[in-house]
Design a protein around this motif. Sequence first.
Motif, short mmCIF file in Angstrom:
data_model
loop_
_atom_site.label_atom_id
_atom_site.label_comp_id
_atom_site.label_asym_id
_atom_site.label_seq_id
_atom_site.Cartn_x
_atom_site.Cartn_y
_atom_site.Cartn_z
N MET A 1 9.65 12.99 -13.32
CA MET A 1 8.77 11.82 -13.22
C MET A 1 9.60 10.56 -13.46
SD MET A 1 5.57 10.78 -13.03
CE MET A 1 4.81 9.22 -13.30
N THR A 2 9.65 9.74 -12.49
CA THR A 2 10.43 8.50 -12.59
C THR A 2 9.64 7.43 -13.36
OG1 THR A 2 11.50 6.75 -11.34
CG2 THR A 2 9.61 7.75 -10.30
N MET A 3 10.39 6.54 -14.00
CA MET A 3 9.73 5.44 -14.72
C MET A 3 9.48 4.24 -13.80
SD MET A 3 12.93 4.07 -17.03
CE MET A 3 12.33 2.47 -17.49
N TYR A 4 9.87 4.38 -12.53
CA TYR A 4 9.70 3.30 -11.57
C TYR A 4 8.57 3.67 -10.61
CZ TYR A 4 14.19 2.22 -13.57
OH TYR A 4 15.18 1.94 -14.47
N PRO A 5 7.65 2.73 -10.34
CA PRO A 5 6.53 3.03 -9.44
C PRO A 5 7.00 3.59 -8.09
CG PRO A 5 6.17 0.94 -10.53
CD PRO A 5 7.58 1.37 -10.87
N ALA A 6 6.49 4.74 -7.73
CA ALA A 6 6.92 5.46 -6.52
C ALA A 6 6.57 4.71 -5.24
CB ALA A 6 6.33 6.86 -6.50
N GLU A 7 5.51 3.91 -5.26
CA GLU A 7 5.09 3.21 -4.04
C GLU A 7 5.91 1.96 -3.76
OE1 GLU A 7 2.40 1.73 -7.39
OE2 GLU A 7 3.34 3.61 -6.84
N TYR A 8 6.82 1.60 -4.67
CA TYR A 8 7.68 0.44 -4.49
C TYR A 8 9.02 0.86 -3.92
CZ TYR A 8 4.59 -2.18 -7.72
OH TYR A 8 3.54 -2.80 -8.34
N LYS A 9 9.74 -0.11 -3.34
CA LYS A 9 11.13 0.07 -2.93
C LYS A 9 11.97 -0.82 -3.84
CE LYS A 9 10.81 2.61 0.88
NZ LYS A 9 11.46 3.90 0.96
N TYR A 10 13.28 -0.52 -3.91
CA TYR A 10 14.14 -1.20 -4.87
C TYR A 10 15.47 -1.62 -4.24
CZ TYR A 10 10.74 0.85 -7.94
OH TYR A 10 9.54 1.18 -8.53
N THR A 11 16.08 -2.66 -4.83
CA THR A 11 17.40 -3.11 -4.37
C THR A 11 18.44 -2.75 -5.42
OG1 THR A 11 17.36 -5.28 -5.47
CG2 THR A 11 16.31 -5.15 -3.29
N ARG A 12 19.68 -2.77 -5.02
CA ARG A 12 20.78 -2.53 -5.97
C ARG A 12 20.97 -3.72 -6.90
NH1 ARG A 12 21.84 0.85 -1.81
NH2 ARG A 12 22.74 2.86 -2.38
N GLU A 13 20.32 -4.83 -6.59
CA GLU A 13 20.37 -6.02 -7.46
C GLU A 13 19.19 -6.04 -8.43
OE1 GLU A 13 22.78 -6.18 -4.19
OE2 GLU A 13 20.62 -6.41 -3.92
N HIS A 14 18.39 -4.97 -8.42
CA HIS A 14 17.30 -4.75 -9.38
C HIS A 14 16.02 -5.55 -9.14
CE1 HIS A 14 20.33 -2.34 -11.30
NE2 HIS A 14 21.11 -3.40 -11.38
N GLU A 15 15.74 -5.81 -7.86
CA GLU A 15 14.42 -6.34 -7.51
C GLU A 15 13.58 -5.18 -7.00
OE1 GLU A 15 17.17 -9.62 -7.44
OE2 GLU A 15 17.18 -7.94 -6.07
N TRP A 16 12.26 -5.31 -7.14
CA TRP A 16 11.35 -4.35 -6.52
C TRP A 16 10.53 -5.09 -5.46
CZ3 TRP A 16 6.32 -5.82 -6.81
CH2 TRP A 16 5.87 -6.52 -7.93
N ILE A 17 10.04 -4.30 -4.51
CA ILE A 17 9.20 -4.86 -3.45
C ILE A 17 8.10 -3.86 -3.15
CG2 ILE A 17 10.80 -3.97 -1.69
CD1 ILE A 17 9.90 -6.36 0.10
N HIS A 18 6.90 -4.39 -3.00
CA HIS A 18 5.76 -3.56 -2.62
C HIS A 18 5.15 -4.17 -1.37
CE1 HIS A 18 1.48 -2.14 -2.94
NE2 HIS A 18 2.17 -1.02 -2.95
N VAL A 19 5.17 -3.38 -0.29
CA VAL A 19 4.70 -3.87 1.00
C VAL A 19 3.29 -3.35 1.26
CG1 VAL A 19 5.16 -3.95 3.48
CG2 VAL A 19 7.06 -3.91 1.86
N ASN A 20 2.43 -4.27 1.68
CA ASN A 20 1.06 -3.91 2.04
C ASN A 20 0.78 -4.62 3.36
OD1 ASN A 20 -1.63 -3.35 2.24
ND2 ASN A 20 -2.16 -4.08 0.20
N GLY A 21 0.85 -3.87 4.46
CA GLY A 21 0.70 -4.47 5.79
C GLY A 21 1.90 -5.35 6.07
N GLY A 22 1.67 -6.60 6.41
CA GLY A 22 2.77 -7.53 6.70
C GLY A 22 3.14 -8.40 5.51
N THR A 23 2.50 -8.13 4.35
CA THR A 23 2.76 -8.93 3.14
C THR A 23 3.53 -8.08 2.13
OG1 THR A 23 0.71 -10.14 3.49
CG2 THR A 23 1.67 -10.26 1.29
#
Length: 129
Positions: A1-23
């Motif tokens: 079980m990861t401590m990072y939300p599975a529905e998000y994507k991540y960068t090597r610079e430590h930002e997260w992004i959650h995409v919903n449609g075009g936003t």
Amino acid sequence: MTMYPAEYKYTREHEWIHVNGGTATIGITEFAQKQLGDVVFVELPEVGRTVETGRDFGTVESVKAVSELFMPVGGKVIEVNADLNDEPELLNSEPYEAWMIKIEVSDKAALKGLLSADQYEKYVASEAE
């Protein structure tokens, strides 16, 4: 079980992004906020600004350092989290709820280059060694 939300994507610079449609909603990870320490100031772009994939879009200032923020994917800023002006420490207490910006995604291809939660967790573990 990861401590990072599975529905998000991540960068090597430590930002997260959650995409919903075009936003997409963007913030910093749990790992990033721990590395930074107590966040005291956040500088974010103006609504309407277009930022390319990999370019900086603002800074986070902590008691330890000032760090640039980098765009996981390109797009136009459509909303900025104004709560962070008065309460930048929300990034420490709620790194996945305290988003920074929302964008209209223009570079969907860049999403393919981002890390899954499992990949990010392995990346962070390898950085800590």
